[in-house]
Design a protein around this motif. Sequence first.
Motif, mmCIF file in Angstrom:
data_model
loop_
_atom_site.group_PDB
_atom_site.id
_atom_site.type_symbol
_atom_site.label_atom_id
_atom_site.label_comp_id
_atom_site.label_asym_id
_atom_site.label_seq_id
_atom_site.Cartn_x
_atom_site.Cartn_y
_atom_site.Cartn_z
ATOM 1 N N ASP A 178 38.182 38.415 36.001
ATOM 2 C CA ASP A 178 39.349 38.947 36.700
ATOM 3 C C ASP A 178 40.275 37.816 37.110
ATOM 4 O OD1 ASP A 178 38.155 41.397 36.503
ATOM 5 O OD2 ASP A 178 37.621 41.565 38.618
ATOM 6 N N ASP A 193 42.115 42.510 34.830
ATOM 7 C CA ASP A 193 40.782 42.389 34.245
ATOM 8 C C ASP A 193 40.917 42.045 32.770
ATOM 9 O OD1 ASP A 193 38.184 42.602 33.363
ATOM 10 O OD2 ASP A 193 37.888 44.664 34.049
ATOM 11 N N ASP A 194 40.587 40.811 32.415
ATOM 12 C CA ASP A 194 40.695 40.369 31.024
ATOM 13 C C ASP A 194 39.732 41.121 30.111
ATOM 14 O OD1 ASP A 194 42.709 38.564 31.559
ATOM 15 O OD2 ASP A 194 41.321 36.902 31.940
ATOM 16 N N ASN A 195 38.696 41.774 30.680
ATOM 17 C CA ASN A 195 37.745 42.540 29.883
ATOM 18 C C ASN A 195 38.218 43.987 29.674
ATOM 19 O OD1 ASN A 195 35.906 40.367 29.691
ATOM 20 N ND2 ASN A 195 35.199 40.812 31.764
ATOM 21 N N ASN A 196 39.280 44.398 30.339
ATOM 22 C CA ASN A 196 39.813 45.753 30.211
ATOM 23 C C ASN A 196 41.343 45.670 30.198
ATOM 24 O OD1 ASN A 196 40.293 48.458 30.181
ATOM 25 N ND2 ASN A 196 39.120 48.928 32.027
ATOM 26 N N LEU A 209 43.702 47.208 28.506
ATOM 27 C CA LEU A 209 44.490 48.437 28.509
ATOM 28 C C LEU A 209 44.726 48.929 29.940
ATOM 29 C CD1 LEU A 209 45.926 50.548 26.818
ATOM 30 C CD2 LEU A 209 43.766 51.802 26.669
ATOM 31 N N ALA A 210 43.670 49.008 30.731
ATOM 32 C CA ALA A 210 43.807 49.444 32.127
ATOM 33 C C ALA A 210 44.622 48.433 32.930
ATOM 34 C CB ALA A 210 42.436 49.640 32.765
ATOM 35 N N SER A 211 44.428 47.169 32.667
ATOM 36 C CA SER A 211 45.175 46.136 33.387
ATOM 37 C C SER A 211 46.662 46.214 33.068
ATOM 38 C CB SER A 211 44.638 44.753 33.043
ATOM 39 O OG SER A 211 43.325 44.612 33.533
#
Length: 163
Positions: free
Chosen positions: A94, A130-133, A135-137
């Motif tokens: 994050d 959140d670099d792992n998500n 689309l949501a970010s």
Amino acid sequence: MSIRRPVLIALLSALFLSACGFRLAGTALLPPQLATIYLQVENFDERQRRELRRTLEAAGARLVPQADAQAARLSVALKVSEDRQLATSASSGDSVRRVSRGLDYYVKDAAGEFIWSPRSLRQQRDITFDDNNLLASNREQETAVRELEQALYDQLVRQLSRP
């Protein structure tokens, strides 16, 4: 018969509230000298232009497509600051980013004299990215930007509504 009574009470309550001049908190009315506005915008896309127009109209302005002898000239420039990364978590991926927007504006009367000299408004918000998500970010960032811009439009109307 019992269903009609609550509806009648609600309608009468609404009528009495509007008759006494009740307005929702946070709504502002523009002064008479800004009843008719010719709006000039810089660095606005169509969505942003539409939202600013809607906000001004909700405050009582009538927007005209061309400058005329009755219209005040409101010039507004949107300032987009580059997002700043404030912190990063090595363990979760994050990061906290600051999103900033601003409006520079002035108002002239139909004769070209300043009613409000050039002024600036600024808003900023920190969001977790959140670099792992991604689309949501990205959606969260888009929402934050829209909310910042609407807050600026509302702040502009409050400034213009002051005597």
